[in-house]
Design an enzyme around this catalytic site. Structure first.
Site, PDB file in Angstrom:
ATOM      1  N   CYS A  78       0.843  -1.202   0.000  1.00 39.29           N
ATOM      2  CA  CYS A  78       0.000   0.000   0.000  1.00 39.29           C
ATOM      3  C   CYS A  78       0.881   1.255   0.000  1.00 39.29           C
ATOM      4  O   CYS A  78       1.533   1.542  -0.994  1.00 39.29           O
ATOM      5  CB  CYS A  78      -0.967  -0.044   1.171  1.00 39.29           C
ATOM      6  SG  CYS A  78      -2.378   1.082   0.955  1.00 39.29           S
ATOM      7  N   HIS A 136      -3.796  -5.543   1.269  1.00 40.07           N
ATOM      8  CA  HIS A 136      -3.587  -5.893   2.668  1.00 40.07           C
ATOM      9  C   HIS A 136      -4.085  -7.323   2.888  1.00 40.07           C
ATOM     10  O   HIS A 136      -4.949  -7.804   2.167  1.00 40.07           O
ATOM     11  CB  HIS A 136      -4.361  -4.941   3.581  1.00 40.07           C
ATOM     12  CG  HIS A 136      -3.869  -3.534   3.538  1.00 40.07           C
ATOM     13  ND1 HIS A 136      -2.683  -3.146   4.118  1.00 40.07           N
ATOM     14  CD2 HIS A 136      -4.405  -2.417   2.979  1.00 40.07           C
ATOM     15  CE1 HIS A 136      -2.515  -1.855   3.932  1.00 40.07           C
ATOM     16  NE2 HIS A 136      -3.538  -1.380   3.241  1.00 40.07           N
TER      17      HIS A 136
END
Length: 486
Positions: free
Chosen positions: A332, A430
């Site tokens: 991310c 994630h």
């Protein structure tokens, strides 16, 4: 269906065990066939999850939903605060960001937030027999009492009973419990129907005189004493869990730099618990030692955290790591740092502007107002391993590095990137290590020759079952059933 009941767990301090007790009670009720849902009116955390209805909630509530055997929903955590500075946070209502606010602005916004809280609670009450509520911090924070929506302010608004939990392992448990009661109003004290003492070690007979005194002093029952669990794991709501489980044999060294606004560090729990991995968090001012794999984590303020990384000399350590053949993964915000440039023209994560990235992947990221929130699945370009996870990011990345994607998603999109030499990879996903196939493939890429099977999701389920067993063994279940009006 009988009328719904709301029962709330509040703590004398942060980390007293509120999330754990709510998770335990949710599974204990679910085992008995009771339709139960978790609820946290207001959560402040950088560990979040994507809900089934496409919003963002606290990670702890997603785990509690699993305990209820329900998909996570934004009504389970209607107000989420994600700090992006020491005095400000992104405010998320019903799963979607409404803007950044400092503490003063949010205090003025609380009546609006309370409306969202009560609307979500009302919908859960219509759908479930029991709504199991988790408070935040302590109800005795005098400076936060006015306009409170997280603890007794909510309990008073919906007229629900409260269980007060305290951690005996840190000491001062009786002072915590009695002192908290003393700082409550008369009506709030009346809501507390009993105490739970958490993390006790030793012979319970030695604690009995104190329990008898507490009940005589307050007129309220001790509902039970939960033991200290040496090898217990449940995803942390916010604080980093750096415990190292006992492991035998040679282990792969994995390092994660701890950035000031690190987010979703629960991504690394499957690695920390893997029998072949020695995962270490590197704190501010600490050098990055030799490692097999370095992972740049997610961040709520990517440009500031990138500046912090450079100020600590970690960029130089990463370059040295790569020269010696080490592997590097960015997740991310970490993926964004690997690129050539990060631009935030709207000032979504701080001052408007741009920053040069580490230049290890040919990509450019621009932060946009609409946050990407998705539950996704697909396959890694490494071995075609099945992977699933979730996306939470404002950044939109472009560049030639994305042509060599790390993940091929089932919805037809590609995610992430791989460097030409295979040393550097990055992704927006994630939960990357939770699927056993994906975890094994990534560890083989990082240099582990023969990977032992490890199923993190099965481990989490076992731990939830273990908590429900503790309720049966150590708490007064007759009183709990009465509180739930069963």
């Amino acid at each position: 269906m009988k009328a719904s009941v709301t029962l709330m767990v509040q703590g004398t301090t942060s980390d007293a065990g509120k999330s754990t007790l709510v998770t335990a009670l949710c599974r204990w009720l679910q085992r008995q066939g009771v339709a139960v849902a978790p609820f946290k009116p207001q959560n402040m955390a950088l560990n979040s999850a994507v809900s089934a209805d496409g919003g963002e909630i606290g990670r702890a509530q997603a785990v509690q939903a699993q305990a209820c055997k329900l998909p996570p929903h934004t009504d389970m955590n209607p107000v989420l605060l994600k700090p992006n500075s020491d005095i400000g946070a992104q405010v998320i209502i019903h799963g979607h960001a409404v803007g950044n606010m400092n503490a003063v602005a949010y205090h003025a916004y609380k009546p609006t937030a309370m409306q969202a809280v009560l609307a979500s609670h009302g919908r859960l009450r219509e759908a479930y027999r029991v709504v199991m509520v988790e408070g935040a911090g302590s109800p005795a924070e005098i400076n936060l009492r006015q306009g409170d929506i997280a603890n007794m302010g909510f309990a008073e608004a919906v007229d629900c009973p409260v269980i007060l939990i305290a951690d005996i392992d840190k000491g001062g448990v009786f002072a915590h419990l009695v002192g908290t009661l003393e700082l409550l109003s008369e009506s709030e004290r009346a809501r507390v129907r009993g105490f739970v003492i958490n993390r006790f070690r030793g012979d319970i007979a030695l604690l009995r005189p104190g329990l008898d005194w507490l009940e005589a002093r307050t007129g309220k029952p001790v509902l039970g004493v939960l033991p200290y669990l040496m090898d217990f794991h449940l995803e942390a709501e916010d604080a980093i869990d750096a415990r190292q489980p006992g492991k035998q044999g040679e282990r792969h060294r994995v390092l994660v730099p701890v950035l000031p606004r690190i987010s979703n560090h629960t991504d690394f729990d499957p690695l920390r618990l893997h029998p072949q991995v020695d995962l270490r968090f590197v704190g501010p001012g600490q050098p990055i030692p030799p490692a097999d794999l370095i992972i740049l984590p997610g961040s709520k303020s990517t440009r500031r955290d990138l500046a912090f990384l450079r100020a600590n000399g970690w960029d130089l350590a990463i370059a040295r790591h790569l020269r010696y053949g080490g592997k590097l993964l960015g997740i991310c915000g970490g993926l964004q740092m690997l690129g050539r440039r990060i631009d935030d023209p709207l000032g979504l994560e701080g001052d408007a502007g741009g920053s040069d990235g580490l230049g290890l992947l040919d990509l450019h990221t621009r932060l946009e107002a609409d946050k990407q929130l998705r539950l996704v699945s697909g396959r890694l370009s490494l071995e075609g391993a099945a992977v699933s996870g979730y996306e939470i990011h404002a950044g939109v990345s472009s560049g030639s590095a994305l042509d060599e994607a790390l993940v091929i998603l089932d919805d037809g999109r590609q995610d992430g990137a791989r460097s030409a030499d295979g040393q550097v990879i990055g992704t927006y996903l994630h939960g990357l290590f939770e699927a056993p196939e994906a975890c094994a493939a990534l560890l083989r890429w990082a240099g582990v020759r023969e990977v032992e099977h490890s199923d993190y999701r099965a481990l989490r389920e076992r731990e939830i079952e273990r908590l429900a067993d503790l309720v049966e063994a150590h708490l007064d279940t007759d009183r709990l059933r009465a509180l739930c009006e069963l």
